[in-house]
Design an enzyme around this catalytic site. Structure first.
Site, PDB file in Angstrom:
ATOM      1  N   GLY A  95      -8.556   9.117   9.378  1.00 49.00           N
ATOM      2  CA  GLY A  95      -8.966   8.990  10.285  1.00 49.00           C
ATOM      3  C   GLY A  95      -9.869   9.891  11.292  1.00 49.00           C
ATOM      4  O   GLY A  95     -10.471  10.043  12.445  1.00 49.00           O
ATOM      5  N   LYS A 125       1.157  -0.970   0.134  1.00 47.60           N
ATOM      6  CA  LYS A 125      -0.259   0.245   0.012  1.00 47.60           C
ATOM      7  C   LYS A 125       0.580   1.199   0.460  1.00 47.60           C
ATOM      8  O   LYS A 125       1.630   1.695   1.567  1.00 47.60           O
ATOM      9  CB  LYS A 125      -1.433  -0.231   1.546  1.00 47.60           C
ATOM     10  CG  LYS A 125      -1.627   1.648   1.398  1.00 47.60           C
ATOM     11  CD  LYS A 125      -2.549   2.031   2.697  1.00 47.60           C
ATOM     12  CE  LYS A 125      -2.444   2.555   2.778  1.00 47.60           C
ATOM     13  NZ  LYS A 125      -4.349   2.775   3.801  1.00 47.60           N
ATOM     14  N   ASN A 129      -9.583   1.836   9.296  1.00 47.94           N
ATOM     15  CA  ASN A 129      -8.821   1.038  10.823  1.00 47.94           C
ATOM     16  C   ASN A 129      -9.264   2.302  11.774  1.00 47.94           C
ATOM     17  O   ASN A 129     -10.143   1.075  12.655  1.00 47.94           O
ATOM     18  CB  ASN A 129      -6.599   2.001  11.088  1.00 47.94           C
ATOM     19  CG  ASN A 129      -6.536   0.619  11.330  1.00 47.94           C
ATOM     20  OD1 ASN A 129      -6.905   0.476  12.543  1.00 47.94           O
ATOM     21  ND2 ASN A 129      -5.038   0.921  11.672  1.00 47.94           N
ATOM     22  N   THR A 130      -9.720   3.115  11.873  1.00 50.14           N
ATOM     23  CA  THR A 130      -9.511   3.814  13.063  1.00 50.14           C
ATOM     24  C   THR A 130     -11.400   4.002  13.195  1.00 50.14           C
ATOM     25  O   THR A 130     -11.910   3.913  14.170  1.00 50.14           O
ATOM     26  CB  THR A 130      -9.845   5.517  12.650  1.00 50.14           C
ATOM     27  OG1 THR A 130      -8.482   5.237  12.391  1.00 50.14           O
ATOM     28  CG2 THR A 130      -9.973   5.997  13.905  1.00 50.14           C
ATOM     29  N   ALA A 178      -9.582   5.541   4.179  1.00 44.72           N
ATOM     30  CA  ALA A 178      -9.790   6.521   4.463  1.00 44.72           C
ATOM     31  C   ALA A 178     -10.982   7.462   4.544  1.00 44.72           C
ATOM     32  O   ALA A 178     -12.035   7.486   3.852  1.00 44.72           O
ATOM     33  CB  ALA A 178      -8.407   7.081   4.524  1.00 44.72           C
ATOM     34  N   GLY A 179     -10.855   7.607   6.107  1.00 49.04           N
ATOM     35  CA  GLY A 179     -12.403   8.114   5.930  1.00 49.04           C
ATOM     36  C   GLY A 179     -13.584   7.479   6.945  1.00 49.04           C
ATOM     37  O   GLY A 179     -14.879   8.686   6.820  1.00 49.04           O
TER      38      GLY A 179
END
Lengths: 263, 68
Positions: free
Chosen positions: A162, A101, A210-211, A188-189
């Site tokens: 995040g 990545k 992830n977050t 992301a997001g």
């Protein structure tokens, strides 16, 4: 395997990719990742702490590469050179593993990608035989350029890394999806399950997060929610949603045979 | 005289000769899954024994950690 996700010629049953950061401990990491059903998991590459106890648990013992496809990232890199060096180290670390990545960041406040550096790094990495999945802006022209360079997947952001703000520009994602011949992943997001479902309903091939899982009050439960949302969104995309009819209601029940009517 | 190595940004001194294998032992990370870059070039694991370090070498020693 019914409807697999195919990246660089390899098939995966799960369309949810997850990161391994921000968990309380390795136990929670492992439990959440099991609950997510993810087969591809991202890791970061960092300097070893000198003098670190050799007996300390290692992330790759918790998530063995024999069981998961490990996707090393270049998080924290701000230049093409640093990103390329990081992934060369990752390839050595993972015994020649080529799937990576790439992300080259533009500034620490937004973590928005620096696209000129991202394009330069992608060129070098593809020439060196890496299979590059690339974090990018939600710009269809950039996505096409990355595809032309030979990246194996483009991963536009839904909103800032995040931030949990969800999909801010579904129209751009849709243009990217309509044009790309390689997998498009939203990276992301994502904030909650409905964001993941919307990404899949737009026709995206997979979602990376992830977050949204790690920062939930109950990460393991949220991991399961994301698994179901990605599956639900994919099924809805494949099923083909009904057209939107904003100006006219249509009853679901028959209009005939109502009681109390006289002919 | 000791040779000076910059390991992960910090300078350390070692009596020569020292190989990459020897350094890994000194660092207490033998057997861990690591990767090493020396002066910008990857040192393959198969070459740890035969790679002798020189004064002024800059090394990066990395592991996989949690990340997104």
């Amino acid at each position: 395997m019914d409807d697999p996700l195919v990246i660089a010629g390899k098939s995966y049953a799960s369309r949810l990719l997850v990161g391994t950061g921000k968990y309380r401990d390795f136990g929670e990491t492992r439990e959440a990742i099991e609950a997510s059903g993810a087969q591809i998991v991202t890791v970061a590459i960092r300097r070893v702490n000198i003098g670190q106890d050799a007996d300390q648990p290692n992330l790759l013992d918790v998530l063995p590469p024999s069981r998961f496809t490990i996707l090393p990232n270049t998080a924290g890199c701000y230049t093409a050179e640093d990103a390329v060096r990081t992934l060369r180290l990752a390839r050595e670390l993972l015994d020649g593993h080529a799937l990576v990545k790439l992300e080259v960041l533009g500034d620490a406040h937004t973590l928005f990608p620096n696209m000129p550096e991202t394009l330069a790094a992608a060129k070098t990495l593809v020439a060196e035989g890496f299979q590059v999945m690339v974090y990018c802006s939600d710009d269809p022209i950039m996505a096409s350029m990355l595809e032309d360079i030979g990246c194996v997947a483009v991963m536009p952001l839904a909103s800032l890394i995040g931030s949990g703000m969800g999909i801010l520009n579904p129209w751009n994602l849709q243009i990217i999806r309509d044009r790309a011949k390689i997998p498009v992943l939203v990276d992301a997001g994502i904030g909650t399950a409905s964001d993941a479902a919307v990404a899949m309903e737009l026709g995206c091939d997979a979602v990376l997060m992830n977050t949204a899982i790690a920062a939930a009050r109950d990460p393991v439960r949220m991991a399961r929610a994301m698994k179901l949302a990605v599956e639900g969104g994919r099924e809805a995309w494949l099923a083909g949603r009904m057209p939107k009819k904003p100006y006219r209601a249509q009853p679901s029940s028959p209009s005939e045979g109502l009681i109390g009517k006289t002919s | 005289m000791d040779i000076r190595l910059t390991i992960n940004g910090a300078e350390r001194r070692f009596p020569p000769p020292i190989t990459v294998r020897g350094l890994v032992g000194e660092m207490g990370i033998e057997g861990r899954r690591i990767a090493i870059e020396r002066n910008g070039e990857i040192v393959p694991r198969s070459r740890y024994d035969e790679t002798t370090l020189a004064d002024g070498d800059r090394l990066e020693v990395v592991v996989a950690v949690g990340g997104g």
